[in-house]
Design a protein around this motif. Sequence first.
Motif, PDB file in Angstrom:
ATOM      1  N   TYR A 155     -12.918   8.593   4.050  1.00 16.84           N
ATOM      2  CA  TYR A 155     -11.872   8.893   3.061  1.00 16.84           C
ATOM      3  C   TYR A 155     -12.436   9.885   2.036  1.00 16.84           C
ATOM      4  O   TYR A 155     -11.832  10.907   1.723  1.00 16.84           O
ATOM      5  N   HIS A 184       0.852  -1.184   0.000  1.00 20.96           N
ATOM      6  CA  HIS A 184       0.000   0.000   0.000  1.00 20.96           C
ATOM      7  C   HIS A 184       0.887   1.233   0.000  1.00 20.96           C
ATOM      8  O   HIS A 184       1.900   1.274   0.691  1.00 20.96           O
ATOM      9  N   SER A 185       0.482   2.208  -0.779  1.00 22.05           N
ATOM     10  CA  SER A 185       1.259   3.445  -0.826  1.00 22.05           C
ATOM     11  C   SER A 185       0.495   4.531  -0.088  1.00 22.05           C
ATOM     12  O   SER A 185      -0.741   4.529  -0.070  1.00 22.05           O
ATOM     13  N   THR A 186       1.247   5.448   0.512  1.00 24.48           N
ATOM     14  CA  THR A 186       0.558   6.545   1.197  1.00 24.48           C
ATOM     15  C   THR A 186       0.129   7.619   0.191  1.00 24.48           C
ATOM     16  O   THR A 186      -0.379   8.653   0.578  1.00 24.48           O
ATOM     17  N   SER A 213      -6.503   5.118   8.371  1.00 21.23           N
ATOM     18  CA  SER A 213      -7.224   4.782   7.142  1.00 21.23           C
ATOM     19  C   SER A 213      -6.544   3.616   6.419  1.00 21.23           C
ATOM     20  O   SER A 213      -7.175   2.592   6.107  1.00 21.23           O
ATOM     21  N   ILE A 214      -5.258   3.764   6.190  1.00 20.70           N
ATOM     22  CA  ILE A 214      -4.551   2.708   5.446  1.00 20.70           C
ATOM     23  C   ILE A 214      -4.596   1.384   6.218  1.00 20.70           C
ATOM     24  O   ILE A 214      -4.928   0.337   5.670  1.00 20.70           O
ATOM     25  N   LEU A 229      -7.437  10.666  -4.195  1.00 25.37           N
ATOM     26  CA  LEU A 229      -7.667  11.380  -2.940  1.00 25.37           C
ATOM     27  C   LEU A 229      -6.848  12.669  -3.005  1.00 25.37           C
ATOM     28  O   LEU A 229      -5.648  12.619  -3.272  1.00 25.37           O
ATOM     29  N   PHE A 280       1.810  13.250   0.781  1.00 20.06           N
ATOM     30  CA  PHE A 280       1.155  13.866   1.941  1.00 20.06           C
ATOM     31  C   PHE A 280       2.200  14.177   3.012  1.00 20.06           C
ATOM     32  O   PHE A 280       2.051  15.126   3.765  1.00 20.06           O
ATOM     33  N   LYS A 311      -7.854  -0.656   6.204  1.00 23.88           N
ATOM     34  CA  LYS A 311      -8.076  -1.451   4.986  1.00 23.88           C
ATOM     35  C   LYS A 311      -7.171  -2.674   4.967  1.00 23.88           C
ATOM     36  O   LYS A 311      -7.568  -3.743   4.526  1.00 23.88           O
ATOM     37  N   ARG A 337     -13.026  13.295   3.824  1.00 24.20           N
ATOM     38  CA  ARG A 337     -11.763  14.026   4.063  1.00 24.20           C
ATOM     39  C   ARG A 337     -11.281  14.701   2.800  1.00 24.20           C
ATOM     40  O   ARG A 337     -10.770  15.816   2.825  1.00 24.20           O
ATOM     41  N   LEU A 388      -4.870  10.259  10.741  1.00 26.93           N
ATOM     42  CA  LEU A 388      -5.957   9.906   9.810  1.00 26.93           C
ATOM     43  C   LEU A 388      -5.445   9.021   8.679  1.00 26.93           C
ATOM     44  O   LEU A 388      -6.109   8.058   8.285  1.00 26.93           O
ATOM     45  N   ILE A 389      -4.273   9.322   8.163  1.00 25.09           N
ATOM     46  CA  ILE A 389      -3.727   8.483   7.082  1.00 25.09           C
ATOM     47  C   ILE A 389      -3.380   7.092   7.624  1.00 25.09           C
ATOM     48  O   ILE A 389      -3.740   6.073   7.035  1.00 25.09           O
TER      49      ILE A 389
HETATM   50  N1  URA Z   1      -4.258   6.314   1.331  1.00 24.74           N
HETATM   51  C1  URA Z   1      -5.264   5.833   2.104  1.00 24.74           C
HETATM   52  O1  URA Z   1      -5.710   4.712   1.921  1.00 24.74           O
HETATM   53  N2  URA Z   1      -5.740   6.589   3.087  1.00 24.74           N
HETATM   54  C2  URA Z   1      -5.267   7.825   3.331  1.00 24.74           C
HETATM   55  O2  URA Z   1      -5.735   8.456   4.230  1.00 24.74           O
HETATM   56  C3  URA Z   1      -4.225   8.327   2.526  1.00 24.74           C
HETATM   57  C4  URA Z   1      -3.734   7.540   1.518  1.00 24.74           C
END
Ligand code: URA
Length: 418
Positions: free
Chosen positions: A165, A82-84, A183-184, A114, A207, A187, A168, A179-180
């Motif tokens: 998501y 997963h990438s930010t 969120s990541i 996003l 970010f 999932k 935001r 929050l990031i």
């Molecule tokens: N990717 C995500 O899944 N969530 C975030 O908040 C930022 C990047």
Amino acid sequence: MNILEIIAKKRDKKELTKEEIEYFVKEYTKGTIADYQASALIMAIYINGMNEREAKDLSLSMAYSGDVLDLSELGDNIVDKHSTGGVGDKVSIILLPIIASLGIPVAKMSGRGLGFTGGTVDKLESIPGYRTNIPIDEFIENVKKIGISMIGQTLNLAPADKKLYALRDTVSCVESIPLIASSIMSKKIASGANKIVLDITVGKGAFMKTQENAQELAELMTKIGNLAGKEVICVFTKMDEPLGKAVGNSLEVKEAINFLKGFMPKDLKDVVFELGANMLKLAGFGEDLNKNKDMIIENIINGKAYEKLIQMVKNQGGDITYINDINKFEKAKYIIPVESKKNGIIKEINAEEVGKLACLLGAGRLKKEDEIDSSAGIVLNKKTGDYVKENEIIAYLHTNKEEIIEYAKNKILEIWKI
Ligand code: URA
């Protein structure tokens, strides 16, 4: 308990309890807390932060707001990445077919665009027919059958995150470490992999703008992952200028296809190989990252990775004639070259600015319900460090919005610092 008290507490910089966080997540997912109240709380969290315990509780509440997949029937090593977030980041579309071609099962759920960053699901949907929204049984069946499936965060997976998501994104509250991270990781916890490589992007188009913030985010995500029993490796990658040359949905898919045919821009190649080598390490292929990179290159050269992409697209209902001939992708009505006004070396191309401009051209959403124009975006003809002559083309705009062209051309000349 009521939402007004919870908002007021965070507004006044107080710590929220686990019960308050769970209440908010549950009621917002159900719809009994309105978007404007959730926005107020999110803004308060954005401004006043969350401690590690609060972020962990938020992540777990969001993870358990829906189904939590059990992928153990696919094997012991279910590796995810997963990438930010970044600009021009088409890494998943390239890397995951490579990983699957090496025999590691890939069951990947991705997000939409996003803020100024793009999302893999929007990109995949630019392939005509490709279904990102399939039932869970079909998703798992696909992985069993061909070793890979890439879909959206559909199903009933972390629905709280899905809603938050999107919210935001529309209230300028994306760039927040808790929050990031929550969120990541929500999932990742819900989507069933037991080993995760996290690509923490750092720089002007990420970010996280500084290494310190990126480090903090990495530590928080690792802690949340470990608490949920996941093995996590964080890889830091630079995101100052866009990754590769294309920014925009079908433009990026075309670049990804070309990559698997051997056309590999250096910056994109470095990221794909570094993340891939770490995924192979987690999958038990060995600690030597260089050896792992050799396996990756081999499967690009022998065409197995490309073949896996074709299989995946076909299996998801996508039209593979577009993969075999990328000229079939619908083009934007206006493809406008932008020429340099002077000679010199390009010293900066701010990825965030490019990402925002690509959104304006049609590649992203300004409002939650906006449609994406998959043909829109920007192609970088010159990148940082390149020498450019007066009147040479530095970039191409792709758009269907005639009214924005003049503005966008001037903006490109501002963004490309020569
Ligand atoms: N990717 C995500 O899944 N969530 C975030 O908040 C930022 C990047």
